[in-house]
Design a protein around this motif. Structure first.
Motif, PDB file in Angstrom:
ATOM      1  N   TRP A 138       3.683   5.986   4.462  1.00  0.00           N
ATOM      2  CA  TRP A 138       4.230   4.669   4.152  1.00  0.00           C
ATOM      3  C   TRP A 138       5.237   4.296   5.231  1.00  0.00           C
ATOM      4  CZ3 TRP A 138       4.133   2.866  -1.469  1.00  0.00           C
ATOM      5  CH2 TRP A 138       4.438   1.506  -1.544  1.00  0.00           C
ATOM      6  N   SER A 159       8.975  -0.805   3.735  1.00  0.00           N
ATOM      7  CA  SER A 159       8.494  -0.113   4.941  1.00  0.00           C
ATOM      8  C   SER A 159       9.373   1.104   5.211  1.00  0.00           C
ATOM      9  CB  SER A 159       8.522  -1.062   6.148  1.00  0.00           C
ATOM     10  OG  SER A 159       9.828  -1.530   6.375  1.00  0.00           O
ATOM     11  N   THR A 162       8.571  -6.522   0.057  1.00  0.00           N
ATOM     12  CA  THR A 162       7.870  -5.498   0.845  1.00  0.00           C
ATOM     13  C   THR A 162       8.734  -4.261   1.063  1.00  0.00           C
ATOM     14  OG1 THR A 162       8.624  -6.587   2.865  1.00  0.00           O
ATOM     15  CG2 THR A 162       6.436  -7.173   2.066  1.00  0.00           C
ATOM     16  N   TYR A 173       4.523  -2.893   3.419  1.00  0.00           N
ATOM     17  CA  TYR A 173       3.470  -2.977   2.410  1.00  0.00           C
ATOM     18  C   TYR A 173       3.966  -3.859   1.269  1.00  0.00           C
ATOM     19  CZ  TYR A 173      -0.095  -1.398  -0.938  1.00  0.00           C
ATOM     20  OH  TYR A 173      -1.119  -1.354  -1.831  1.00  0.00           O
TER      21      TYR A 173
END
Lengths: 346, 346
Positions: A120, A112, A110, A124
């Protein structure tokens, strides 16, 4: 006081690499990996051979609006273009690594807090999304950490035991190698762009004041240039930008403005150089590393002109100026990002 | 935003420890070691038992003139006094460790560049000289590196994997633990006192401008106070100094001036606190350590008053203020130096 060693790289390389068909025929697709460098300005992707050689390369601008899904679409298109150029399917690659700007959880894949990517902030699943779209495992790393590791393993940092990588581009990123291993701290160590050089000074885009990035980040420099123009200052920066069909002040734009003797460009680049000298020296006083490698879009672009000034300027801020670290320009140039990302594939 | 954990230490400890005869009778002299903390203001020495307990303790002022030989004489007298108090000979100790302020070559036992000691620039064989005088092996370490290691092994840093130690005293020293091990770089890593907070700012005693130490080092603060008095500013600092029979503005003098509401003391301590907040946060942005331990003469003295202000102030400079490191006050207080030094004895 500072001797600058040869970097093995003279002038500026354009990153576009032609397909090398012999390499493809010699390597089975399963021995190839993908490397993606996701930056604030551009996405670069490469198909990389077994000796870390770039077999095919593609790039396109990073979307500056939308959100993570839009960025993922651009990333997929870029690596697919590189794969097509190399004549392989992405699903036949042994794996793909991506270096991304922000806080990375490498086990979860992920990303971030990617301030230089559109909207963003939250975590994610970049690795999973890409893996699904591309049909092969995708490993996620921090862009500057993988770039530093590439320089350490294959580039200007080879042979040193400890290293600070400084990537001077859209922002100012950094990576640390200590005792031969990347030091990641709690996940985002190496943020030399967010160390102080002037408490209460200029404001960076993330809201911190007086940091290296507030003076030397390309985005901060562009903001400052726009403010100066509003105040009535003359500059050729934005004329060059339009003439070259750019929407922001790229490294190339800054380069041409400096070549033209543009005073505002000179002033802002001098300000950036001073902040980098001070910030790097301050970090060296804390970490006492053997070597510093300076890369990034601006670092590579100004390898022969401004980087020597950064090195000279460090003396005034070093605790022990008689015993400076070795400072080198990144040897892998623009390719360091994609090669470093490909090293994430185990 | 910052939760301050209990430090296990309320208020200020005076370091003088009585002899514990039971400990001496239980321990054979060969199980005892010596620990010496050589600071810019005082030399402290202790006889330390097998569980790192302080059995006897002695201190005296560090000579402020002369040279290395004079300092060695003071060090020998101090450890001999502690040994006498414990009823042992220094030659019967298993070994002695000394933490010294400057650049240490621990394999050679030499100390150089000790700016806070009189005329101690060149390399001097501190270990050999002490070993000869005291009749037992003497190991030399950097004072803040051994102090950080003591806090990591036995004090406020226990249980963390990475740690920045900040010692706020005559100067501002620092030590780094990464991945459970001291990080020394090329020999003098951890110098947070010589990192920048304000490029072009106040001049520290070593000539560097705008460093943490230039604002927060006790010597720099005293210099600034003297300059302010020359300019006509009123303060009780020097009256308190004379009344307490001191020749410099010790931590105790600053403490009493602050208690009295002295405005100059308030201003200069506020300036120091701001520089420490900014410098520590900047170092955390680079290293991303789990914990910060704040010690040193002023750190211990102002554990309950100014250290919480330092912690609160960090938020404005942290890249990720939602995820600060744990910050603790040094738990070993004044004894951290001698205990840390004793850990050098293998």
């Amino acid at each position: 006081m500072f001797r600058r060693r040869s970097t093995g790289q003279e002038g500026v390389r354009t990153a576009k690499t032609e397909v090398a068909p012999s390499a493809v025929t010699k390597s089975s697709p399963g021995s190839l990996v993908g490397g993606i460098d996701l930056g604030g300005t551009k996405v670069a992707a490469a198909i990389i051979g077994p000796n870390s050689e770039v077999i095919a390369y593609s790039k396109q601008p990073t979307p500056d609006r939308g959100g993570p899904a839009d960025v993922v679409r651009a990333v997929v298109a870029t690596i697919e273009a590189a794969a097509a150029e190399a004549g392989v399917e992405t699903s036949s690659l042994r794996g793909i690594g991506i270096g991304a700007p922000g806080s990375v959880d490498s086990s979860a894949g992920t990303l971030s807090g990617a301030g230089n990517l559109p909207n963003w902030k939250d975590s994610y699943p970049l690795g999973d999304e890409l893996s699904q779209a591309l049909g092969t495992p995708v490993s996620v790393g921090n862009d500057v950490q993988v770039g530093t590791n590439a320089e350490y393993q294959l580039g200007a940092g080879a042979g040193f035991n400890s290293l600070l990588g400084v990537f001077w581009g859209t922002g100012v990123g950094g990576g640390i190698i200590l005792d031969g291993k990347p030091w990641k701290g709690r996940g985002r160590a190496g943020e030399i762009g967010h160390t102080l050089v002037r408490r209460g000074g200029a404001r960076a885009l993330n809201g911190l004041h007086g940091t290296v990035e507030a003076y030397a980040g390309r985005k901060s420099m562009e903001d400052k240039a726009r403010r100066e123009v509003k105040k009535g200052r003359k500059t050729s920066l934005f004329k060059i930008m339009k003439k070259r069909d750019k929407t922001s002040l790229t490294s190339t734009v800054w380069w041409h403005a400096l070549e033209d003797g543009d005073e505002l460009a000179e002033d802002l680049l001098h300000r950036a150089v001073t902040a980098l000298s001070a910030g790097i020296a301050s970090a060296v006083n804390l970490l006492d590393v053997e070597a510093v490698v300076i890369g990034g879009g601006l670092g590579v672009r100004f390898a022969d002109t401004l980087v020597p000034q950064i090195i000279d300027g460090m003396g005034a801020y070093l605790l022990d100026p008689e015993n400076p670290p070795t400072v080198r320009v990144a040897a892998l140039g623009d390719n360091g990002g994609v090669i470093g990302a490909s090293l994430l594939v185990s």
